[in-house]
Design an enzyme around this catalytic site. Structure first.
Site, PDB file in Angstrom:
ATOM      1  N   ASP A 198       0.824  -1.211   0.000  1.00  0.00           N
ATOM      2  CA  ASP A 198       0.000   0.000   0.000  1.00  0.00           C
ATOM      3  C   ASP A 198       0.862   1.267   0.000  1.00  0.00           C
ATOM      4  O   ASP A 198       1.681   1.474   0.888  1.00  0.00           O
ATOM      5  CB  ASP A 198      -0.872  -0.066   1.258  1.00  0.00           C
ATOM      6  CG  ASP A 198      -1.786   1.127   1.455  1.00  0.00           C
ATOM      7  OD1 ASP A 198      -1.820   2.004   0.580  1.00  0.00           O
ATOM      8  OD2 ASP A 198      -2.471   1.158   2.490  1.00  0.00           O
ATOM      9  N   HIS A 371      -4.281   3.983   6.624  1.00  0.00           N
ATOM     10  CA  HIS A 371      -3.153   3.566   5.786  1.00  0.00           C
ATOM     11  C   HIS A 371      -1.815   3.841   6.470  1.00  0.00           C
ATOM     12  O   HIS A 371      -1.666   4.813   7.216  1.00  0.00           O
ATOM     13  CB  HIS A 371      -3.202   4.287   4.439  1.00  0.00           C
ATOM     14  CG  HIS A 371      -4.424   3.987   3.642  1.00  0.00           C
ATOM     15  ND1 HIS A 371      -4.494   2.936   2.758  1.00  0.00           N
ATOM     16  CD2 HIS A 371      -5.644   4.589   3.620  1.00  0.00           C
ATOM     17  CE1 HIS A 371      -5.701   2.913   2.203  1.00  0.00           C
ATOM     18  NE2 HIS A 371      -6.410   3.909   2.715  1.00  0.00           N
TER      19      HIS A 371
END
Length: 557
Positions: A198, A371
Site C-alpha cells: 500500500d 493507511h
C-alpha cells in the site's frame, strides 16, 4: 540452469496502480490463475453522469477457464465493489473474512447474484487451497476491521499482497497485526518472492496514529456537548462507529442512524457480531423529535459532502427527518478524499451558517487514516524482506516515492518494478521484468449501461454542460426542396427572449445555405447536415465566442 530458474510467476494489475481505487490483480502460474480483489473507483469531475468506474475484464474473460478463485483482502468498495459485474462474466469461489463477505452480500443481493455466488469464509490466521495456490490470510490493521494481507505460495516463494494496511499497536478490537507471520515468511526459506504494498500514505512521515486516539477525542466531545450530537463518518469504518456507540452509551444518549449505506453496514456488522450496542439504545430516526436534544446522537453518512448524502441534506435543510439547528454539535470524523475537498468545505460552511458547532479533521483529532505512513511501510519491507518489490495502491507519485523508500531499506533498485495497468510482470529467480501488456483500463458504469459510455460520449456531455446545444429542424420533400423551417431550438446556450436577434440571424444563415443546396440540386442528407453545421459554427463563435453542440434534424414529407 536449474529447473527452478525456468519457473516464472506472473502478476497482472488490472487496477490499483497509478490510481487510488479499482484494485484488482491477476496472479498466474502455469495454466492456473487467481484473482485478488475487484474494486471500483468513483468518477472524476470530468466523467459527467458516470456512477462507477470498474476494471476492464477483457483479460479475465479470455482466460476464465483458468481462473480457480477470487481472494479478497477486505470489504471496502475499492476492493469488492466490481465483483457483481465480474461475477456476471465468471463464476468461481470467492474467499474472504466474515465481515468482508457480509458486506459483499449486500452488493450481490442488489444485483440478484446471491444465489449463484459461492462464498467461502476464511478466518485471519488460516490457510486455504485455491487450485494449486496455497493462500495464507494474515491479520493487518486498517480502517475496516477483518482486513487481511495475503501470502500466496508459489514454487519460487510466497508473494505477499499487503492490501490496505497500517500497524496499530493499540487497536480498538485488541487484535494487532500478525507481525510474527510476516516475519516468518520473510526470514524462512525460500523467503518472500515479491511484496505488493500500500502506497497511499507514503508522503506522510512517521507512524499513522492509532484509532484509539479518535475514541478519546469523541469521548471528550460527548462530555462537553450540551445539545444534539451528529456524527458523520465512513459507513465502512466499523471501529469508528463502535467508538461513537460506546460514547453514546456512556453518556446515556439514544442513537439514531441515517443514510442508506450506514444503516445497511451497521445492520450487517451487528448481525455478525462486529458491533455491540444494547437494543434499547437504538431508536428510529423518525422518533428523534420525541427525545430531548441533550439525550440524542445521530450517526450519519455524508462525510465527503456527497450531494444526496444524509449530512449534506441536513446542511441544506431538505432531509426528510432531521435538519440542523442552532446549538447542534456536528462531528465530521473523516478526511476529504482527494477531489472531494470542495464539497466537504461547502457542507461545513452550510453547517456553520445554520448555527452548528462543527468539529472536523483540520481543527481536531476526530480522524486518523487507515493507511500506513513511512515508518510502517519500512517495517513491512523489513519484516517480509522481499526479493522483489512492487508498490501498489497509489498514483504515480506515490509509487515512485515508495520505490525510493524501499531502496532506503535495502531493496536493490533493479528489483523494484513500477507497474502500469495491464503490465504482465514476470518474476523469475534472477529477475523481474515486463514481458507483455494486456488490455486494461477503465470501464464506465452509467445506470444499467456498462462500458457503453466512452470518450466520445463524455466529450459530448462536456460540450453540452459548457456550451449547450442548438437543434435545427428542417422539413424537405422527396426532391430536397424545403417545405418548412429551418426552426432553431436551443438548450443551455442562450436565453432566447434576450437573444432574438442572434437566433434570427442564425436562422437566416441556415436558410441561405440550404437554399444554395436546393439550387445546386443537393439532396443527400449527410451533405445537408454538414452544411447546416458549417453555416452555424463559424457564425456563432464569431458572435459570442461559444461552441455549442449543433444537432441538425431533417424530416422528409
Amino acid at each position: 540452469m536449474s529447473q527452478k530458474n525456468n519457473e516464472a510467476v506472473r502478476m497482472i494489475p488490472l487496477g490499483g496502480v497509478g490510481q487510488i481505487g479499482k484494485n484488482m490483480m491477476v496472479l498466474e502460474y502455469g495454466d492456473e490463475m487467481l484473482i485478488i480483489d475487484s474494486g471500483v473507483m468513483f468518477p472524476e469531475d470530468d466523467q459527467l453522469g458516470i456512477d462507477l468506474v470498474i476494471p476492464d475484464f477483457d483479460y479475465v474473460k479470455k482466460n476464465k477457464d483458468k481462473i480457480k478463485g477470487i481472494v479478497l483482502t477486505h470489504g471496502h468498495l475499492d476492493h469488492i465493489g466490481a465483483l457483481p459485474f465480474l461475477l456476471k462474466e465468471i463464476n468461481v469461489p470467492i474467499y474472504g473474512t466474515k465481515l468482508t463477505l457480509g458486506l459483499l452480500e449486500g452488493n450481490l443481493k442488489e444485483h440478484r447474484l446471491m444465489k449463484s455466488s459461492r462464498l467461502k469464509v476464511v478466518n485471519a490466521g488460516s490457510t486455504v487451497q485455491v487450485g494449486q495456490f496455497k493462500v495464507d490470510y494474515i491479520k493487518v490493521n486498517h480502517s475496516l476491521t477483518d482486513t487481511c494481507a495475503l501470502a500466496i505460495h508459489t514454487p519460487l516463494g510466497p508473494i505477499v499482497y499487503a492490501s490496505d494496511f497500517k500497524f496499530d499497536q493499540t487497536p480498538v478490537d485488541g487484535e494487532v497485526a500478525d507481525f510474527h507471520k510476516l516475519a516468518e515468511l520473510g526470514h524462512s526459506e525460500p523467503g518472500v518472492l515479491a511484496l505488493f504494498s500500500d502506497s497511499t500514505n507514503v508522503e506522510r512521515k512517521g507512524y499513522t496514529m492509532s484509532e484509539k486516539v479518535v475514541g478519546e477525542t469523541i469521548d471528550d466531545i460527548f462530555y462537553r456537548a450540551t445539545n444534539r450530537i451528529i456524527v458523520a463518518t465512513f459507513a465502512s469504518n466499523i471501529h469508528r462507529i463502535q467508538q461513537i456507540l460506546d460514547a453514546a452509551v456512556k453518556y446515556d444518549r439514544k442513537i439514531a442512524i441515517t443514510g442508506r449505506s450506514m444503516t445497511n453496514n451497521v445492520e450487517i456488522a451487528r448481525r455478525l457480531g462486529y458491533i455491540n450496542v444494547p437494543d434499547d439504545m437504538i431508536v428510529d430516526i423518525r422518533d428523534m423529535g420525541h427525545i430531548a436534544d441533550d439525550e440524542t446522537v445521530i450517526i450519519t453518512t455524508g462525510s465527503q459532502g456527497e450531494p444526496m448524502a444524509a449530512l449534506t441534506r441536513m446542511a441544506r435543510g431538505d432531509h426528510y427527518h432531521i435538519n440542523i439547528k442552532n446549538g447542534d454539535t456536528v462531528v465530521i470524523s473523516a478526511s476529504a478524499i482527494p477531489g472531494n475537498e470542495k464539497f466537504v468545505g461547502q457542507t461545513i460552511n452550510q453547517l456553520f451558517e445554520r448555527g452548528a458547532n462543527v468539529i472536523y479533521e483540520d481543527v481536531s483529532g476526530v480522524h486518523v487514516s487507515g493507511h500506513a505512513s513511512q515508518e510502517e511501510l519500512k517495517l513491512m519491507l523489513n519484516l517480509t524482506k522481499p526479493k522483489y518489490f512492487v508498490p501498489t495502491h497509489g498514483e504515480a507519485r506515490h509509487l515512485h516515492q515508495h520505490a525510493a523508500l524501499a531502496e532506503d531499506v535495502g531493496v536493490p533498485k533493479e528489483n523494484t518494478y513500477i507497474a502500469e495497468l495491464g503490465d504482465v510482470i514476470e518474476f523469475r529467480e534472477d529477475k523481474v521484468e515486463k514481458v507483455d501488456k494486456v488490455q486494461a483500463g477503465d470501464i464506465l458504469v452509467d445506470g444499467l449501461g456498462i462500458g457503453d459510455v466512452g470518450n466520445i460520449v463524455l466529450r459530448d456531455r462536456k460540450t453540452l454542460s459548457e456550451d449547450g446545444i442548438i437543434i435545427v429542424v428542417v422539413t424537405i420533400d422527396s426532391n430536397g426542396n424545403i417545405q418548412s423551417g429551418p426552426d432553431i431550438i436551443t438548450r443551455g446556450f442562450v436565453y432566447i427572449r434576450e437573444s432574438e436577434k442572434l437566433i434570427e440571424d442564425a436562422t437566416n444563415r441556415v436558410k441561405d445555405a440550404l437554399e444554395e443546396c436546393e439550387e445546386k440540386g443537393i439532396t443527400e442528407w449527410s451533405v445537408l447536415k454538414k452544411t447546416i453545421k458549417n453555416s452555424l459554427n463559424n457564425y456563432i463563435y464569431k458572435q459570442i465566442k461559444r461552441n455549442p453542440m449543433i444537432l441538425p434534424i431533417i424530416m422528409q414529407v
